[in-house]
Scaffold this motif. Structure first.
Motif, PDB file in Angstrom:
ATOM      1  N   LYS A  45      32.235  37.601  74.293  1.00 23.04           N
ATOM      2  CA  LYS A  45      31.859  38.979  74.620  1.00 23.04           C
ATOM      3  C   LYS A  45      32.884  39.701  75.483  1.00 23.04           C
ATOM      4  CE  LYS A  45      26.874  38.252  74.561  1.00 23.04           C
ATOM      5  NZ  LYS A  45      25.647  38.302  75.343  1.00 23.04           N
ATOM      6  N   ASP A 126      27.080  41.203  69.517  1.00 23.61           N
ATOM      7  CA  ASP A 126      27.280  40.747  70.899  1.00 23.61           C
ATOM      8  C   ASP A 126      25.966  40.423  71.590  1.00 23.61           C
ATOM      9  OD1 ASP A 126      30.012  40.926  70.806  1.00 23.61           O
ATOM     10  OD2 ASP A 126      30.127  42.839  71.863  1.00 23.61           O
ATOM     11  N   ASN A 127      24.905  41.103  71.209  1.00 22.30           N
ATOM     12  CA  ASN A 127      23.620  40.901  71.866  1.00 22.30           C
ATOM     13  C   ASN A 127      22.825  39.728  71.318  1.00 22.30           C
ATOM     14  OD1 ASN A 127      23.601  42.883  73.949  1.00 22.30           O
ATOM     15  ND2 ASN A 127      23.484  44.430  72.361  1.00 22.30           N
ATOM     16  N   GLN A 174      17.226  44.757  65.259  1.00 18.23           N
ATOM     17  CA  GLN A 174      18.077  45.646  66.050  1.00 18.23           C
ATOM     18  C   GLN A 174      18.575  46.825  65.210  1.00 18.23           C
ATOM     19  OE1 GLN A 174      18.482  45.514  69.324  1.00 18.23           O
ATOM     20  NE2 GLN A 174      17.148  43.740  69.350  1.00 18.23           N
TER      21      GLN A 174
END
Length: 186
Positions: A45, A126-127, A174
């Motif tokens: 990240k 990334d999450n 998401q």
């Protein structure tokens, strides 16, 4: 000092780099560093840590360049070194946890719609939890098979499939939230 011709073949540049020609090494680094930073960044990240990993991986590239057999793509060979170094970095950081899930079922998801920017998609990836993100990247981005992923990460093939399934489901949720947000319905 030896000047490198701009029109030298890749094989000639590689040979010069094997002989520790700094200009040839710099040419290789300059050509591939932006792409390889992106590869490292897919797994790590923090962009600064990704850059450190990329630099370490390039050191391995140059020290092992004599082992490149010119049988496949040079860029693909470098990419594999970057992926392996990124995985090693995450292992040392002990940031990756894989959960065994024997009761999962594989779902099919639509591709992420093209209405999203690369930054949006990278933000969503990334999450993901580290294990999900790593398996997702290896499978969906790098094109590895579950058996290869299992061997690389020292996990079972079922765990690899499970991690991918969970990653896809989380990404789909998401994406739906992002679509609703952009449409003003959330």
């Amino acid at each position: 000092m030896k000047v490198i011709d701009l029109h030298q073949s890749e094989k000639e540049i590689i040979q010069l780099a094997v002989e520790n020609n700094r200009h040839a090494q710099h040419k290789i680094y300059s050509q591939f560093a932006p792409k390889m930073l992106s590869v490292c960044r897919q797994y790590i990240k923090d962009v600064h840590q990704a850059e450190d990993v990329m630099i370490t991986a390039f050191m391995k590239v140059f020290s092992n360049l004599k082992n490149f057999e010119h049988k496949g793509s040079f860029e693909g060979w470098i990419r594999r070194v970057m992926v392996n170094e990124s995985i090693s970095f995450l292992r040392v950081q002990k940031q990756v946890k894989f959960t065994e899930d024997e009761n999962f079922f594989e779902e099919r998801f639509n591709n992420i719609e093209s209405q999203f920017s690369v930054e949006d998609i990278q933000f969503l990836i990334d999450n993901l939890p580290d294990g999900y993100r790593m398996v997702f990247n290896l499978y969906a981005i790098e094109g590895y098979k579950h058996q290869e992923i299992a061997e690389m990460l020292n996990i079972s093939e079922g765990t690899s499939k499970s991690q991918l399934s969970h990653a896809r489901k989380m990404l789909q949720n998401q994406v739906n939230k992002l679509k609703n947000y952009q449409n003003g319905t959330e």
